[in-house]
Scaffold this active site. Structure first.
Site, PDB file in Angstrom:
ATOM      1  N   SER A 170      99.066  42.318 -30.043  1.00  0.00           N
ATOM      2  CA  SER A 170      99.381  43.412 -29.133  1.00  0.00           C
ATOM      3  C   SER A 170      97.624  43.925 -28.818  1.00  0.00           C
ATOM      4  O   SER A 170      97.087  43.511 -27.889  1.00  0.00           O
ATOM      5  CB  SER A 170     100.179  44.256 -29.727  1.00  0.00           C
ATOM      6  OG  SER A 170     100.729  45.175 -28.869  1.00  0.00           O
ATOM      7  N   ASP A 222      86.402  38.167 -22.225  1.00  0.00           N
ATOM      8  CA  ASP A 222      86.345  38.054 -20.819  1.00  0.00           C
ATOM      9  C   ASP A 222      84.908  38.418 -20.242  1.00  0.00           C
ATOM     10  O   ASP A 222      84.580  38.110 -19.200  1.00  0.00           O
ATOM     11  CB  ASP A 222      87.556  38.720 -20.173  1.00  0.00           C
ATOM     12  CG  ASP A 222      88.749  38.160 -20.189  1.00  0.00           C
ATOM     13  OD1 ASP A 222      88.804  36.800 -20.390  1.00  0.00           O
ATOM     14  OD2 ASP A 222      90.051  38.734 -20.061  1.00  0.00           O
ATOM     15  N   LYS A 224     101.740  38.485 -28.373  1.00  0.00           N
ATOM     16  CA  LYS A 224     102.672  39.500 -27.808  1.00  0.00           C
ATOM     17  C   LYS A 224     101.998  40.392 -26.563  1.00  0.00           C
ATOM     18  O   LYS A 224     101.239  41.287 -26.918  1.00  0.00           O
ATOM     19  CB  LYS A 224     103.295  40.571 -28.902  1.00  0.00           C
ATOM     20  CG  LYS A 224     104.275  41.376 -28.488  1.00  0.00           C
ATOM     21  CD  LYS A 224     104.472  42.548 -29.484  1.00  0.00           C
ATOM     22  CE  LYS A 224     105.866  43.460 -29.149  1.00  0.00           C
ATOM     23  NZ  LYS A 224     105.243  44.172 -27.861  1.00  0.00           N
TER      24      LYS A 224
END
Length: 701
Positions: free
Chosen positions: A470, A481, A495
């Site tokens: 999460s 990224d 999740k």
């Protein structure tokens, strides 16, 4: 195969022989009937799922068949209670359940349950009758086996076939207890108490229990995180699933007849013992240091939770079957307490590592969860505790000590506050988006952003494992990224969905309405975050993680958003991976970790167990010898004194807990994964200094 079925209330009940009541007598049984308001609640649930759920699925004939399958499996996951004739009779309703629910009818769900209840009650009564005459005599010299995975098996086609299945299951239970050293009279007494308790709980089931079970079979078709909470479940929602207030600090779930540890609350009482692990099965619970152990096999989850829960400062004893062991039972003493924010707070340490040419000071920050003291925050207390504030303070302290790089350890971090995940990212990147959220109406929100210049601009690594979930995945994904730092470890949990609570006439519906996406456009759902440099896998991804759920929402992607790039990691990764592989190829700890995982996978793939006592004893001895050999091979390679016996190994304070991320205290000697991460970081710093540097670029799309 992992079955995470919160509503699977009863399973695994054993019997020797049985004369089944004919179906014609069902009307005379003490059948449960639906209550008047449950029909309107069922209509509400169907309506909200169709209108609000992210998946936008419409309940029709195809989903009706899936609901029928799901409900039958929830009741009888081992295909051991119903007869094939029962299943064939129920098939007439496979395409009718959707129509029934839309009109506020749940009769067929109750009819199926009542047949199940009758079968279970008959079997329990018969086994108690058998035990009342004494423990049945079994031939433990006979060569026969019992299926342990009946997912692909068929329901018994006759009473005699059912009796044979249960004869083996009872024999297996008796043999398991014999192998723990229990005598026949002890076994008989324990099984009598077990089945008497199970019979009592079956008879205590109410219409609300059946309705909740049936509705959760429906919600699971949409995704594994949507579920219906009855008024009773709603009242106990936080504490029934997480004993983190006054208990042991463990999240529990049902798997067949056992209560299983899903994960430990970081910094909680169970975590601090270093003995209870995810996937351990709890078979008995005792109060205080010497109270009677109560067998809880086959109990409802909330009843087990109630037994474990207790006032802070008191003790509870758990008898467990450790995961990956030989099936032997282990008793763990835990002192109940409240899990405080300071127990879960970020902690730091500094270690030195060399890249072969130069030594570097590496700061390590362990972050067990994304926390915030909401009460203090709402009071506008200027000193409220939060993840970001604590990590900022630790970063300042590390920079004052002139560290060359920072490792942020998110292993076993199951998530927490999205706000804190966003604000923590803000400490490491300049202004820019952190996560995208797509809602059920297909609108995409990009409000979770880094809004200030990075506080720490030095080399960074994020360490993750399968239990990083999460909010941890949002942070790790953003760092990856932006090419802001290395992500090292194992594929994370996966999740990537958001749930909200929707009120109902009776109870509430927890429903998935949104989905997380990284700034790259990739979802964190299902696939999680894939590390730049993988470490040996310690947790089976087939049994733990979002991909272990049959109805998990799929991975997908949306448009990326412009974001900066900080390091040219593609240029550095080949050299980093090469150095890592060279170090770990013959490293004793890594050789051991890889052997350990292969060993546990072999055991997980076992489809049957022998019911021959001598064969089982030989299997146990071979198993223990293999574990001892693996550990002593590691110790010999490290120059440590080998263990003389498996018993000596068992009695020692094993350091395998730390290998999973373990206790919050940061200790390199007990944590080969963190130790190797430090060397990777040293290599990263050294190689980056040699590489040409360019200012961050905004990616072109």
């Amino acid at each position: 195969m992992l079955t995470n079925r919160i509503a699977a209330l009863f399973s695994g009940l054993l019997i020797l022989t049985l004369t089944l009541l004919p179906v014609a007598t069902l009307a005379e049984a003490d059948a449960l009937q639906p209550e008047e308001d449950q029909g309107s609640t069922a209509r509400e649930i169907v309506g909200k799922l169709e209108m609000l759920h992210y998946n936008k699925l419409k309940l029709g004939d195809e989903m009706s068949e899936e609901l029928w399958d799901e409900y039958i499996e929830a009741l009888d996951p081992t295909k051991s209670y119903f007869l094939a004739s029962d299943i064939n009779e129920f098939r007439q309703w496979r395409t009718k359940l959707d129509d029934e629910l839309r009109t506020g009818q749940v009769n067929h769900g109750f009819e199926i349950y009542n047949r199940y209840r009758l079968r279970v009650t008959d079997r329990l009564n018969n086994i108690l009758s058998q035990l009342d005459k004494g423990l049945p005599e079994f031939d433990f010299d006979r060569d026969e086996s019992l299926e342990v995975d009946r997912e692909d098996s068929q329901w018994p086609v006759s009473i005699s076939a059912a009796d044979e299945l249960w004869r083996k299951r009872l024999k297996s239970s008796v043999l398991n207890l014999r192998l723990t050293g229990k005598k026949d009279e002890e076994i008989r007494d324990l099984l009598t108490r077990r089945y008497t308790g199970q019979l009592k709980r079956v008879k205590q089931q109410s219409s609300d229990d059946v309705f909740e079970l049936y509705m959760n079979s429906l919600t699971r078709l949409y995704d594994p995180h949507s579920n219906y909470l009855s008024p009773r479940s709603l009242e106990n929602f936080n504490m029934s699933m997480s004993l983190s207030l006054e208990g042991i600090g463990a999240v529990l779930q049902m798997e067949d007849e056992y209560t299983k540890v899903a994960r430990l609350v970081a910094g909680g009482p169970a975590d601090r013992t270093g003995k209870l692990k995810p996937n351990d099965k709890i078979v008995a619970v005792g109060q205080d240091k010497e109270g009677e152990m109560v067998d809880v096999v086959g109990w409802r989850l909330d009843d087990v939770v109630e037994l474990i829960r207790g006032a802070a400062g008191t003790y509870v004893r758990l008898e467990t079957i450790p995961t990956g062991g030989d099936g032997s039972h282990r008793t763990i003493l835990i002192k109940r307490s409240k899990v405080k924010l300071e127990d879960q707070a970020a902690k730091k340490a500094i270690f030195e590592f060399s890249d072969g040419e130069k030594s570097y000071k590496i700061g390590v920050i362990n972050l067990p969860t994304f926390y915030i003291d909401f009460e203090a925050y709402r009071r506008r207390d200027p000193n409220y505790k939060s993840t970001t504030r604590d990590v900022a303070r630790l970063l300042n302290e590390l920079e004052e000590e002139n560290v060359d790089g920072v490792i942020l350890d998110l292993r076993n971090n199951g998530g927490g506050s999205l706000q804190e995940a966003t604000m923590l990212t803000d400490l490491f990147i300049d202004q820019g988006p952190v996560v995208q959220i797509r809602h059920a109406n297909e609108q995409i929100s990009r409000h979770n952003r880094s809004r200030s210049r990075a506080m720490y601009r030095g080399p960074l690594m994020v360490l993750i494992n399968r239990l990083s979930a999460s909010a941890s995945e949002i942070f790790a994904g953003a760092i990856q990224d932006y090419n802001r730092g290395l992500v090292v470890g194992n594929q994370s949990f996966g999740k990537g969905t958001v749930q909200t609570m929707a009120p109902l006439k009776e109870g509430q519906l927890k429903i998935t309405q949104s989905k997380f996406y990284r700034v790259s456009g990739d979802s964190t759902q299902h696939a999680g975050v894939t590390p730049d440099i993988p470490m040996p896998q310690l947790i089976d991804t087939e049994s733990v993680g979002e991909s272990a759920y049959d109805t998990a929402l799929p991975w997908d992607r949306i448009h990326a958003v412009p974001h900066a790039k900080y390091f040219d990691l593609k240029e550095l990764l080949p050299a980093l991976v090469s150095k890592h592989n060279q170090r770990t190829a013959t490293d004793p700890d890594f050789v051991y970790l890889r052997e350990q995982f292969r060993f546990e996978r072999e055991r997980a793939d076992q489809e049957s167990i022998s019911l021959n006592e001598k064969a089982r004893e030989e299997e146990r001895e071979a198993l223990n010898e293999r574990l001892l050999t693996m550990e002593n091979r590691r110790r010999n390679a490290k120059g440590l004194e080998p263990y003389e016996s498996f018993e000596a190994l068992e009695e020692s304070e094993s350091d395998d807990v730390a290998a999973l991320g373990g206790p919050v205290e940061i200790k390199l000697e007990d944590d080969p994964i963190l130790n190797e991460a430090g060397y990777i970081m040293a290599d990263f710093i050294g190689l980056n200094k040699k590489a040409s540097k360019a200012p961050p670029q905004v990616a072109n799309f």
